[in-house]
Design a protein around this motif. Structure first.
Motif, PDB file in Angstrom:
ATOM      1  N   LEU A 119      46.187  61.540  64.207  1.00  0.00           N
ATOM      2  CA  LEU A 119      46.268  61.421  65.665  1.00  0.00           C
ATOM      3  C   LEU A 119      45.265  60.415  66.230  1.00  0.00           C
ATOM      4  CD1 LEU A 119      46.871  65.135  66.762  1.00  0.00           C
ATOM      5  CD2 LEU A 119      48.509  63.415  65.999  1.00  0.00           C
ATOM      6  N   PRO A 120      45.373  59.141  65.832  1.00  0.00           N
ATOM      7  CA  PRO A 120      44.457  58.108  66.363  1.00  0.00           C
ATOM      8  C   PRO A 120      44.596  57.907  67.860  1.00  0.00           C
ATOM      9  CG  PRO A 120      46.290  57.111  65.165  1.00  0.00           C
ATOM     10  CD  PRO A 120      46.359  58.582  64.900  1.00  0.00           C
ATOM     11  N   GLU A 121      45.692  58.393  68.466  1.00  0.00           N
ATOM     12  CA  GLU A 121      45.841  58.301  69.920  1.00  0.00           C
ATOM     13  C   GLU A 121      44.799  59.143  70.654  1.00  0.00           C
ATOM     14  OE1 GLU A 121      49.217  61.151  68.532  1.00  0.00           O
ATOM     15  OE2 GLU A 121      48.055  59.460  67.750  1.00  0.00           O
ATOM     16  N   LYS A 122      44.135  60.059  69.934  1.00  0.00           N
ATOM     17  CA  LYS A 122      43.073  60.878  70.524  1.00  0.00           C
ATOM     18  C   LYS A 122      41.699  60.228  70.369  1.00  0.00           C
ATOM     19  CE  LYS A 122      45.553  64.381  71.916  1.00  0.00           C
ATOM     20  NZ  LYS A 122      45.599  64.761  73.349  1.00  0.00           N
ATOM     21  N   MET A 123      41.700  58.991  69.913  1.00  0.00           N
ATOM     22  CA  MET A 123      40.441  58.311  69.643  1.00  0.00           C
ATOM     23  C   MET A 123      39.831  57.739  70.922  1.00  0.00           C
ATOM     24  SD  MET A 123      39.871  55.378  66.734  1.00  0.00           S
ATOM     25  CE  MET A 123      40.451  56.475  65.442  1.00  0.00           C
TER      26      MET A 123
END
Length: 374
Positions: free
Chosen positions: A158-162
């Motif tokens: 879930l790199p979108e939560k980075m």
């Protein structure tokens, strides 16, 4: 994790296996697709295959020292980054602080969602995030030489939560990666990953899982009643995770359905005091769960509206939802369905923008009073 354990996705398996055999491994790959399509499971199987010492034409061997360590998720060249929260027991925590819990969750079943993970680590009201300090941990680990394998593997779930600062630092690492490094980014929201990272990673699109593969996987589960598998496959709509939830609904799913029922009952009976108490209770759950509740409500009103058309083949509800809907469904009709959908979508937006949850739930609940009797 073996390729054979990943449900369906045979074309992607073949593509990844061929890239290893032909030594054309892209240093950064973005596994993108809907929830329940096996992206994390595939990332683990792929990483194990890359590091396997005696790989076959179709899968890793499972017997070499590398495979044994991968099966315990304890290989020294395998690293993970995933959303966490600022737990009190840690000073400026990073993913490594939650690694024992992560191994426990993934080894039990690599098919799960963010809300499941946050519940597993007792995040409470916190929203999962990958903080800026994580980039320092990534850089430190990847600048070390490989211990045993040819490649160091970094799986980022879930790199979108980075955090944006962390994303920018990760971009520099992807642009100038340390030697023999493999980044596998696993996302359910491709657009949520910053464009500069997307443009530098090889995109691997995961489609929905075919029905036959889901059926075969469910038949292998011990103790499952074969009679309910067709319904589970139908409800899954290409998501193995949804199929599993049909067989055994999670605590969260049961909670969302129960709270949806309460909201609609209070709205129909115009029990404002009970609605206020309900809003107070819902305001205390985490924001990710609050958004998940409104998303579940949005799905339910859609399903109840469609069920009025007597087209069972396009209705996707479990037995409890269907049974309750026999009396409730007529209240969702062409005069209010659009308004219901708009209200739940607006609530998701407001929660995402850090709106006061008590006000959001109270406002939404009161609007239900007006809509349900249209």
């Amino acid at each position: 994790m073996f390729f054979k354990d990943v449900v369906g996705q045979e074309n992607i398996k073949s593509r990844l296996i061929r890239s290893v055999q032909e030594q054309r491994i892209s240093h950064a790959q973005l596994f993108s697709g809907p929830s329940g399509t096996g992206k994390l499971a595939m990332a683990l199987a792929y990483a194990q295959y890359v590091s396997c010492k005696n790989r076959s034409e179709t899968d890793s061997c499972g017997t070499c020292p590398s495979c044994h360590k991968y099966q315990k998720m304890a290989h020294p060249d395998l690293h993970f980054v995933f959303p966490i929260f600022n737990a009190k027991q840690f000073n400026k925590p990073v993913s490594d602080d939650f690694l024992p819990k992560w191994r426990e969750k993934v080894l039990a079943n690599p098919y799960f969602e963010l809300s499941d993970w946050l519940s597993h680590i007792d995040a409470g009201n916190a929203q999962g995030e990958i903080y800026e300090r994580e980039s320092e941990s990534i850089l430190r680990k990847l600048n070390l030489k490989s211990f045993e394998s040819e490649f160091k593997v970094m799986i980022i779930w879930l790199p979108e939560k980075m955090n944006i600062a962390c994303s920018n630092k990760l971009l520099k690492m992807i642009e100038e990666p340390p030697s023999k490094t493999l980044f596998i980014l696993v996302t359910e929201n491709e657009e949520g990953v910053i464009g500069t990272i997307r443009s530098r990673a090889q995109l691997v699109k995961f489609p929905f899982v075919d029905n036959q593969s889901i059926k075969n996987a469910l038949l292998k589960i011990e103790g499952v009643d074969p009679a309910i598998i067709p319904d589970a496959v139908h409800l899954a709509s290409g998501s193995y995770l949804k199929a599993l939830s049909y067989l055994s609904p999670s605590d969260d799913e049961q909670f969302y359905f129960q709270k949806f029922q309460e909201m609609m009952r209070f709205a129909y009976a115009r029990q404002v005091k009970d609605m206020i108490d309900w809003a107070d209770e819902m305001a205390k759950i985490g924001r990710d769960k609050q958004k998940a509740f409104f998303a579940a409500s949005l799905r339910l009103v859609r399903e109840y509206f469609v069920s009025n058309m007597k087209r069972s083949e396009i209705v996707y509800m479990n037995r409890a939802e269907k049974d309750w809907g026999k009396k409730f469904a007529p209240f969702i009709n062409e005069r209010n369905i659009v308004a219901f959908a708009d209200e739940f979508e607006l609530a998701i937006k407001h929660i995402s923008m850090n709106g006061n949850p008590r006000i959001v739930f109270m406002d939404t609940g009161l609007r239900m009073v007006r809509l349900i009797k249209r």
